[in-house]
Design an enzyme around this catalytic site. Structure first.
Site, PDB file in Angstrom:
ATOM      1  N   SER A 140      -7.113  19.514 -16.358  1.00  0.00           N
ATOM      2  CA  SER A 140      -6.876  19.255 -14.925  1.00  0.00           C
ATOM      3  C   SER A 140      -6.820  20.527 -14.087  1.00  0.00           C
ATOM      4  O   SER A 140      -6.590  20.462 -12.877  1.00  0.00           O
ATOM      5  CB  SER A 140      -5.575  18.458 -14.753  1.00  0.00           C
ATOM      6  OG  SER A 140      -4.515  19.110 -15.416  1.00  0.00           O
TER       7      SER A 140
ATOM      8  N   THR B 100      -7.935  -7.875  26.362  1.00  0.00           N
ATOM      9  CA  THR B 100      -7.574  -8.648  25.172  1.00  0.00           C
ATOM     10  C   THR B 100      -8.874  -9.318  24.753  1.00  0.00           C
ATOM     11  O   THR B 100      -9.680  -9.689  25.617  1.00  0.00           O
ATOM     12  CB  THR B 100      -6.493  -9.720  25.445  1.00  0.00           C
ATOM     13  OG1 THR B 100      -7.000 -10.640  26.411  1.00  0.00           O
ATOM     14  CG2 THR B 100      -5.190  -9.111  25.953  1.00  0.00           C
ATOM     15  N   HIS B 101      -9.095  -9.443  23.480  1.00  0.00           N
ATOM     16  CA  HIS B 101     -10.367  -9.990  22.953  1.00  0.00           C
ATOM     17  C   HIS B 101     -11.566  -9.194  23.467  1.00  0.00           C
ATOM     18  O   HIS B 101     -12.665  -9.738  23.566  1.00  0.00           O
ATOM     19  CB  HIS B 101     -10.541 -11.471  23.321  1.00  0.00           C
ATOM     20  CG  HIS B 101      -9.321 -12.295  23.081  1.00  0.00           C
ATOM     21  ND1 HIS B 101      -9.036 -12.884  21.875  1.00  0.00           N
ATOM     22  CD2 HIS B 101      -8.281 -12.603  23.903  1.00  0.00           C
ATOM     23  CE1 HIS B 101      -7.887 -13.544  21.963  1.00  0.00           C
ATOM     24  NE2 HIS B 101      -7.403 -13.379  23.184  1.00  0.00           N
TER      25      HIS B 101
ATOM     26  N   SER C 160     -28.695  13.758  19.910  1.00  0.00           N
ATOM     27  CA  SER C 160     -29.582  13.106  18.957  1.00  0.00           C
ATOM     28  C   SER C 160     -30.789  14.002  18.738  1.00  0.00           C
ATOM     29  O   SER C 160     -31.264  14.664  19.669  1.00  0.00           O
ATOM     30  CB  SER C 160     -30.023  11.753  19.514  1.00  0.00           C
ATOM     31  OG  SER C 160     -31.264  11.367  18.974  1.00  0.00           O
TER      32      SER C 160
ATOM     33  N   LYS D 107     -29.120  11.507  24.612  1.00  0.00           N
ATOM     34  CA  LYS D 107     -27.900  11.076  23.935  1.00  0.00           C
ATOM     35  C   LYS D 107     -26.781  12.113  23.915  1.00  0.00           C
ATOM     36  O   LYS D 107     -27.013  13.304  23.813  1.00  0.00           O
ATOM     37  CB  LYS D 107     -28.203  10.686  22.474  1.00  0.00           C
ATOM     38  CG  LYS D 107     -29.021   9.437  22.308  1.00  0.00           C
ATOM     39  CD  LYS D 107     -28.319   8.172  22.786  1.00  0.00           C
ATOM     40  CE  LYS D 107     -27.166   7.737  21.923  1.00  0.00           C
ATOM     41  NZ  LYS D 107     -27.594   7.219  20.616  1.00  0.00           N
TER      42      LYS D 107
ATOM     43  N   ASN E 183     -23.194  11.854  21.862  1.00  0.00           N
ATOM     44  CA  ASN E 183     -22.513  10.913  20.960  1.00  0.00           C
ATOM     45  C   ASN E 183     -21.069  11.305  20.657  1.00  0.00           C
ATOM     46  O   ASN E 183     -20.754  12.489  20.552  1.00  0.00           O
ATOM     47  CB  ASN E 183     -23.293  10.819  19.639  1.00  0.00           C
ATOM     48  CG  ASN E 183     -24.676  10.233  19.844  1.00  0.00           C
ATOM     49  OD1 ASN E 183     -24.855   9.364  20.699  1.00  0.00           O
ATOM     50  ND2 ASN E 183     -25.649  10.714  19.097  1.00  0.00           N
TER      51      ASN E 183
ATOM     52  N   GLU F 193     -15.924   8.948  15.838  1.00  0.00           N
ATOM     53  CA  GLU F 193     -16.464   8.129  14.745  1.00  0.00           C
ATOM     54  C   GLU F 193     -16.017   8.669  13.397  1.00  0.00           C
ATOM     55  O   GLU F 193     -15.704   7.908  12.477  1.00  0.00           O
ATOM     56  CB  GLU F 193     -17.988   8.096  14.840  1.00  0.00           C
ATOM     57  CG  GLU F 193     -18.461   7.296  16.043  1.00  0.00           C
ATOM     58  CD  GLU F 193     -19.938   7.483  16.361  1.00  0.00           C
ATOM     59  OE1 GLU F 193     -20.478   6.638  17.071  1.00  0.00           O
ATOM     60  OE2 GLU F 193     -20.534   8.482  15.918  1.00  0.00           O
TER      61      GLU F 193
ATOM     62  N   TYR G 279       6.099   8.740 -19.054  1.00  0.00           N
ATOM     63  CA  TYR G 279       4.876   9.414 -18.630  1.00  0.00           C
ATOM     64  C   TYR G 279       3.662   8.862 -19.372  1.00  0.00           C
ATOM     65  O   TYR G 279       3.713   8.570 -20.562  1.00  0.00           O
ATOM     66  CB  TYR G 279       4.975  10.929 -18.884  1.00  0.00           C
ATOM     67  CG  TYR G 279       3.696  11.646 -18.494  1.00  0.00           C
ATOM     68  CD1 TYR G 279       3.463  12.030 -17.180  1.00  0.00           C
ATOM     69  CD2 TYR G 279       2.695  11.891 -19.443  1.00  0.00           C
ATOM     70  CE1 TYR G 279       2.271  12.651 -16.817  1.00  0.00           C
ATOM     71  CE2 TYR G 279       1.506  12.508 -19.089  1.00  0.00           C
ATOM     72  CZ  TYR G 279       1.301  12.880 -17.774  1.00  0.00           C
ATOM     73  OH  TYR G 279       0.121  13.480 -17.407  1.00  0.00           O
TER      74      TYR G 279
HETATM   75  N1  ARG Z   1      -1.895  17.623 -16.186  1.00  0.00           N
HETATM   76  C1  ARG Z   1      -0.847  16.682 -16.446  1.00  0.00           C
HETATM   77  C2  ARG Z   1      -0.654  15.794 -15.213  1.00  0.00           C
HETATM   78  O1  ARG Z   1      -1.118  16.177 -14.180  1.00  0.00           O
HETATM   79  C3  ARG Z   1       0.423  17.410 -16.726  1.00  0.00           C
HETATM   80  C4  ARG Z   1       1.357  16.681 -17.575  1.00  0.00           C
HETATM   81  C5  ARG Z   1       0.857  16.648 -18.985  1.00  0.00           C
HETATM   82  N2  ARG Z   1       1.767  15.954 -19.819  1.00  0.00           N
HETATM   83  C6  ARG Z   1       1.374  15.450 -20.984  1.00  0.00           C
HETATM   84  N3  ARG Z   1       2.290  14.807 -21.669  1.00  0.00           N
HETATM   85  N4  ARG Z   1       0.154  15.516 -21.402  1.00  0.00           N
HETATM   86  O2  ARG Z   1      -0.092  14.735 -15.275  1.00  0.00           O
END
Ligand code: ARG
Length: 462
Positions: free
Chosen positions: A22, A155-156, A277, A283, A285, A290, A317
């Site tokens: 991660s 309204t509407h 555009s 145009k 815009n 948006e 967890y």
């Molecule tokens: N990268 C993990 C997360 O964002 C960290 C926690 C990891 N914990 C584990 N038991 N693998 O959740």
């Protein structure tokens, strides 16, 4: 090196690493991870688990790392560590060697990541709060500088009754004030520290968790370890607050897009905030509005996705929870950006007062005033409504407004109508009548605006 290698005999597959790791996104938590680690190291020393010298060594190296990350926030991306927690530990190892190995005593990445994300959420909710304040400030300036101008209210999407332009702007101020209080509510609830809850069952180190929490600026330490490591309510709460706030922003954008259309022509976009555009030279815009409307969809999607990540999870967890980050980081950044953009573009929005007034006079938007006039002459409202409707029919058959009917034509429907009806049918009279609390009379809007400005000045500490 992974933090969990001991019981493994084979190296991880690259494909597994690519899916599991991660660091590519949780590197954004570097400063929070360092701060949490500093507080933890001191806690360990206070509890006599590591020496004061070791704590000082860890603290000094962590402070140095914080400075390095400050100078280059993408520093962690230069490595192949599994996540930000492993990266911080690896960096400490490089800096101080053996003492770095003691930092993870009694803690887990589960309580650590939960702490990091809370710290990050508190910081970023504060930034969104500031952006929301800027947006409210810009709306109040818009309301003040266009005070007195009238436009059609719908309204509407059918012309209904005239309203003041400032009344329209103040409606969104009300919505944003509620959004502000939702952020404050969420901030108060999330101010609880999970550090020292371990993997799930609590830390094996008898240290003072309250002090660890206070050093990090938390109001309290989490009361239940199972809950603390698996609680992501604050992610959901902020995502929900963002979704509602962006929904308000999207409705405002939709109003502005329509008001700027050739068909309405009430508002005009400045060149500095419009695009053209590539094909049609004429145009201009409303892309900004948006995009504000479109980004709302993206944010709503993040809310739905975090709810789905959490809904089937058993305690405590689970790695599913790693999926709490990317969408949430994007949501918080998008939320803040959209509010700041609104604050930036509003001063470039002008009001075509003449067109607003002309449009407010169209569409029989004074038919209710005619009914109210008859009520003033003693007619029951239901009957007055009927009589006014008859006159609308009569006038529209002749393609003229109610006030262009002659007194004889008016009297033919109700003999109670006299000459004073014409004054009652003016826009000014109609506006002035809406003088009860919350109405669009200039007086009511004036005091609502002043009250909102006073509230805002207090909020901004002016
Ligand atoms: N990268 C993990 C997360 O964002 C960290 C926690 C990891 N914990 C584990 N038991 N693998 O959740």
């Amino acid at each position: 090196m992974a933090m969990w290698g001991g019981r493994f005999q084979e190296a991880s597959l690259d494909e597994f690493r690519a899916f599991n790791d991660s660091l590519a996104f949780d590197y954004l938590l570097a400063q929070q991870d360092i701060a949490a680690s500093r507080s933890w190291a001191i806690g360990l020393a206070e509890a006599g688990i590591i020496t004061a010298e070791e704590a000082a060594l860890l603290d000094g190296a962590l402070a140095e790392l914080a400075t390095e990350v400050e100078a280059n926030p993408e520093l962690p991306l230069q490595t192949k560590e599994e996540d930000i927690h492993s990266w911080v530990e690896a960096k400490l190892g490089e800096k101080i060697g053996h003492a770095a190995k003691k930092l993870h005593t009694g803690r887990s990445r589960n309580d650590l990541v939960a702490t990091d994300l809370r710290l990050w959420s508190k910081l970023n909710a504060g930034l969104v709060r500031d952006a929301l304040q800027s947006a409210i400030g810009a709306l109040l300036t818009f309301a003040r500088s266009h005070y007195g101008l009238v436009m059609p209210g719908f309204t509407h999407l059918q012309r209904a009754q005239p309203v003041l332009v400032s009344h329209w702007a103040l409606a969104y101020v009300e919505m944003f004030r509620r959004d502000l209080s939702r952020i404050d509510d969420a901030l108060a609830r999330m101010d609880v520290c999970p550090l020292g809850c371990g993997a799930l069952a609590g830390t094996g180190v008898l240290l003072d968790r309250v002090t660890v929490a206070e050093r990090l600026g938390f109001a309290a330490a989490a009361r239940n370890s199972l809950d603390a490591v698996s609680d992501r309510d604050y992610v959901v709460e902020l995502s929900a607050a963002a979704s509602l706030c962006l929904t308000h922003l999207s409705r405002l954008s939709e109003d502005v897009i329509f008001f700027c259309s050739g068909e309405a022509g009430f508002f005009k976009l400045g060149d500095a905030i419009s695009s053209g555009s590539s094909l049609m030279p004429q145009k201009k815009n409303p892309d900004v509005f948006e995009l504000l409307r479109g980004k709302t969809g993206r944010v709503l999607g993040h809310l739905v996705s975090i709810l789905h990540v959490l809904k089937g999870l058993p305690l405590a967890y689970n790695k599913d929870m790693q999926e709490d980050k990317q969408g949430f980081f994007d949501l918080m950044a998008t939320w803040q950006q959209c509010l700041l953009v609104l604050a930036t573009v509003l001063p470039h929005l002008s009001v075509n007062a003449g067109q607003c007034r002309r449009a407010a006079e169209l569409g029989y938007s004074n038919a209710t005033d005619l009914a109210d006039y008859l009520v003033g002459k003693g007619v029951a409202f239901r009957d007055a409504h009927e009589l006014s409707g008859e006159l609308v029919l009569k006038a529209s058959a002749q393609q003229k407004p109610l006030e262009a009917l002659s007194l004889t034509e008016l009297k033919a429907v109700s003999p109670l109508i006299s000459d004073d009806v014409y004054a009652a049918l003016t826009i000014e009279a109609g506006l002035a009548k809406r003088a009860a609390l919350g109405g669009t009379s200039p007086e009511q809007v004036g005091s609502a605006l002043t009250a909102a400005e006073q509230w805002f000045a207090k909020l901004s500490g002016q």
